[in-house]
Design a protein around this motif. Sequence first.
Motif, mmCIF file in Angstrom:
data_model
loop_
_atom_site.group_PDB
_atom_site.id
_atom_site.type_symbol
_atom_site.label_atom_id
_atom_site.label_comp_id
_atom_site.label_asym_id
_atom_site.label_seq_id
_atom_site.Cartn_x
_atom_site.Cartn_y
_atom_site.Cartn_z
ATOM 1 N N LEU A 185 -9.204 10.919 -2.360
ATOM 2 C CA LEU A 185 -10.385 10.091 -2.137
ATOM 3 C C LEU A 185 -10.948 10.265 -0.730
ATOM 4 C CD1 LEU A 185 -9.240 6.894 -4.017
ATOM 5 C CD2 LEU A 185 -11.432 8.037 -4.380
ATOM 6 N N GLU A 186 -10.078 10.414 0.255
ATOM 7 C CA GLU A 186 -10.558 10.658 1.613
ATOM 8 C C GLU A 186 -11.351 11.954 1.680
ATOM 9 O OE1 GLU A 186 -8.223 9.619 5.191
ATOM 10 O OE2 GLU A 186 -6.566 9.324 3.793
ATOM 11 N N ARG A 187 -10.834 13.003 1.023
ATOM 12 C CA ARG A 187 -11.561 14.268 1.002
ATOM 13 C C ARG A 187 -12.902 14.110 0.280
ATOM 14 N NH1 ARG A 187 -6.338 16.321 0.223
ATOM 15 N NH2 ARG A 187 -6.536 16.543 -2.038
ATOM 16 N N ALA A 188 -12.873 13.374 -0.828
ATOM 17 C CA ALA A 188 -14.096 13.185 -1.601
ATOM 18 C C ALA A 188 -15.149 12.444 -0.784
ATOM 19 C CB ALA A 188 -13.781 12.434 -2.884
ATOM 20 N N TRP A 189 -14.738 11.385 -0.097
ATOM 21 C CA TRP A 189 -15.691 10.605 0.701
ATOM 22 C C TRP A 189 -16.232 11.437 1.862
ATOM 23 C CZ3 TRP A 189 -14.417 4.884 2.457
ATOM 24 C CH2 TRP A 189 -15.608 4.258 2.855
ATOM 25 N N ALA A 190 -15.339 12.191 2.508
ATOM 26 C CA ALA A 190 -15.769 13.017 3.635
ATOM 27 C C ALA A 190 -16.762 14.085 3.199
ATOM 28 C CB ALA A 190 -14.557 13.668 4.290
ATOM 29 N N ALA B 86 0.454 -4.058 8.261
ATOM 30 C CA ALA B 86 0.583 -2.637 8.610
ATOM 31 C C ALA B 86 -0.787 -2.000 8.810
ATOM 32 C CB ALA B 86 1.362 -1.896 7.525
ATOM 33 N N ASP B 87 -1.741 -2.351 7.968
ATOM 34 C CA ASP B 87 -3.088 -1.794 8.120
ATOM 35 C C ASP B 87 -3.751 -2.329 9.380
ATOM 36 O OD1 ASP B 87 -3.197 -0.160 5.815
ATOM 37 O OD2 ASP B 87 -3.492 -1.914 4.570
ATOM 38 N N ARG B 88 -3.562 -3.607 9.663
ATOM 39 C CA ARG B 88 -4.137 -4.178 10.879
ATOM 40 C C ARG B 88 -3.544 -3.495 12.121
ATOM 41 N NH1 ARG B 88 -2.774 -8.962 10.019
ATOM 42 N NH2 ARG B 88 -0.999 -9.129 11.435
ATOM 43 N N GLU B 89 -2.246 -3.258 12.107
ATOM 44 C CA GLU B 89 -1.603 -2.605 13.249
ATOM 45 C C GLU B 89 -2.063 -1.156 13.383
ATOM 46 O OE1 GLU B 89 2.460 -3.232 12.257
ATOM 47 O OE2 GLU B 89 2.387 -5.396 12.676
ATOM 48 N N GLU B 90 -2.236 -0.468 12.250
ATOM 49 C CA GLU B 90 -2.725 0.912 12.302
ATOM 50 C C GLU B 90 -4.129 0.963 12.898
ATOM 51 O OE1 GLU B 90 -3.837 4.611 9.249
ATOM 52 O OE2 GLU B 90 -3.192 2.675 8.447
ATOM 53 N N TYR B 91 -4.972 0.042 12.456
ATOM 54 C CA TYR B 91 -6.349 0.027 12.955
ATOM 55 C C TYR B 91 -6.387 -0.309 14.444
ATOM 56 C CZ TYR B 91 -11.326 -1.154 13.138
ATOM 57 O OH TYR B 91 -12.662 -1.197 13.460
ATOM 58 N N VAL C 237 -10.104 6.185 9.948
ATOM 59 C CA VAL C 237 -9.150 5.108 9.680
ATOM 60 C C VAL C 237 -9.821 3.976 8.907
ATOM 61 C CG1 VAL C 237 -9.494 3.891 11.898
ATOM 62 C CG2 VAL C 237 -7.332 3.659 10.664
ATOM 63 N N VAL C 238 -11.090 3.705 9.195
ATOM 64 C CA VAL C 238 -11.811 2.662 8.452
ATOM 65 C C VAL C 238 -11.920 3.046 6.978
ATOM 66 C CG1 VAL C 238 -14.051 1.550 8.149
ATOM 67 C CG2 VAL C 238 -13.087 1.804 10.440
ATOM 68 N N ARG C 239 -12.248 4.288 6.719
ATOM 69 C CA ARG C 239 -12.364 4.741 5.331
ATOM 70 C C ARG C 239 -11.022 4.686 4.610
ATOM 71 N NH1 ARG C 239 -16.493 9.980 5.409
ATOM 72 N NH2 ARG C 239 -18.417 8.768 5.654
ATOM 73 N N ARG C 240 -9.964 5.113 5.292
ATOM 74 C CA ARG C 240 -8.641 5.118 4.657
ATOM 75 C C ARG C 240 -8.236 3.695 4.260
ATOM 76 N NH1 ARG C 240 -6.378 8.230 8.009
ATOM 77 N NH2 ARG C 240 -5.513 6.716 9.466
ATOM 78 N N ILE C 241 -8.423 2.746 5.151
ATOM 79 C CA ILE C 241 -8.037 1.365 4.869
ATOM 80 C C ILE C 241 -8.950 0.759 3.801
ATOM 81 C CG2 ILE C 241 -7.835 -0.942 5.866
ATOM 82 C CD1 ILE C 241 -6.959 0.456 8.495
ATOM 83 N N LEU D 108 -10.394 2.350 1.342
ATOM 84 C CA LEU D 108 -9.980 2.895 0.051
ATOM 85 C C LEU D 108 -8.710 2.219 -0.457
ATOM 86 C CD1 LEU D 108 -10.759 6.649 0.745
ATOM 87 C CD2 LEU D 108 -11.907 5.198 -0.934
ATOM 88 N N ARG D 109 -7.799 1.905 0.443
ATOM 89 C CA ARG D 109 -6.605 1.151 0.035
ATOM 90 C C ARG D 109 -7.015 -0.216 -0.515
ATOM 91 N NH1 ARG D 109 -3.563 2.136 5.687
ATOM 92 N NH2 ARG D 109 -2.886 4.302 5.390
ATOM 93 N N ALA D 110 -7.975 -0.843 0.137
ATOM 94 C CA ALA D 110 -8.406 -2.177 -0.288
ATOM 95 C C ALA D 110 -9.003 -2.156 -1.684
ATOM 96 C CB ALA D 110 -9.408 -2.731 0.718
ATOM 97 N N LEU D 111 -9.623 -1.056 -2.059
ATOM 98 C CA LEU D 111 -10.312 -0.961 -3.329
ATOM 99 C C LEU D 111 -9.466 -0.366 -4.439
ATOM 100 C CD1 LEU D 111 -13.720 0.345 -1.944
ATOM 101 C CD2 LEU D 111 -13.165 -1.993 -2.642
ATOM 102 N N GLY D 112 -8.233 -0.006 -4.113
ATOM 103 C CA GLY D 112 -7.370 0.666 -5.084
ATOM 104 C C GLY D 112 -6.827 -0.274 -6.142
#
Length: 300
Positions: free
Chosen positions: A112-117, A260-265, A290-294, A296-300
Amino acid sequence: MDVGLVERERARVLAVLPGAELEHVGAASVVELVLVVDDPADEASYVPALEVAGFRVSVRESWHEHRVLTRPGVEVHVHPRGCAVVWRRLLLRDWLRDNPGDRGPGGELEVLERAWAAVPEEPAEVEFVTQAPPHNAPIVLAEYDPAWPGWYAAEEAKIRAALGERVVRVEHCGSTSVPGLAAKPLIDIVLVVPDSRDEDAYVPALVEAGYYLWAREPGWFEHRLLKGAVPNVNMHVFSPWCVEVDRMLAFRDRLRSHDADREEYERVKRELAVRTWERVQDYADAKTRVVRRITLRALG
């Protein structure tokens, strides 16, 4: 997947809901269809018709107002217009259709990251209304301040008093909306109005309330940006059913609920903040991955 079966099930739904926005997604043995409606909670507008076609409600969720109606071998997933979950599913579907090498098991987030990019983006045409964009702006992160929600609440009250029923939705977004997250002391607000292009319907009232129109982006969801100075406010104005609003709020909610996502961001923000940026927007753009990755996780 049996293409004929898919088309028969699409026809079954469209026979009782003519003109419906309907998409085939997924690759499992079960036929998965996505039905987009104005309001999934208004089940009277679509459930009785689908029941005539043999479907029954099997799932109701507050998550993106998701509903699932089923019949043997078929699932119809119902979401509201502008829902980012629908966008995510179509993004993956279309990418896998064109990139068969990514159809193997596992690694969906990376795909999905590749697709969005790979989604082509038109150069943003920004019309700066009030002032030129700032240059050589330092990025200063502050530790989370428990006063920030109160700042937002005061701004929301001001916006609602100024616009009344013209407010479709108003939300606190951005880093100051996430407890525990270091941030620039800037209150980001999402405001949804009936038509963001109709500036006469909301801008004068907001100017009277102490804000000023800073920029227009007609090519990006007809976005308008208004600012306030005390406290520092960015108000992002959109029209209803805008997928970007859903993505922004999904990102916020994921940071609020997943440490974990908050700490990564925050780690990425701190790494980027120490660099020298010609424009604040360049700093924001550097956070895109990083915004896109998180998100996409939220929408999974």
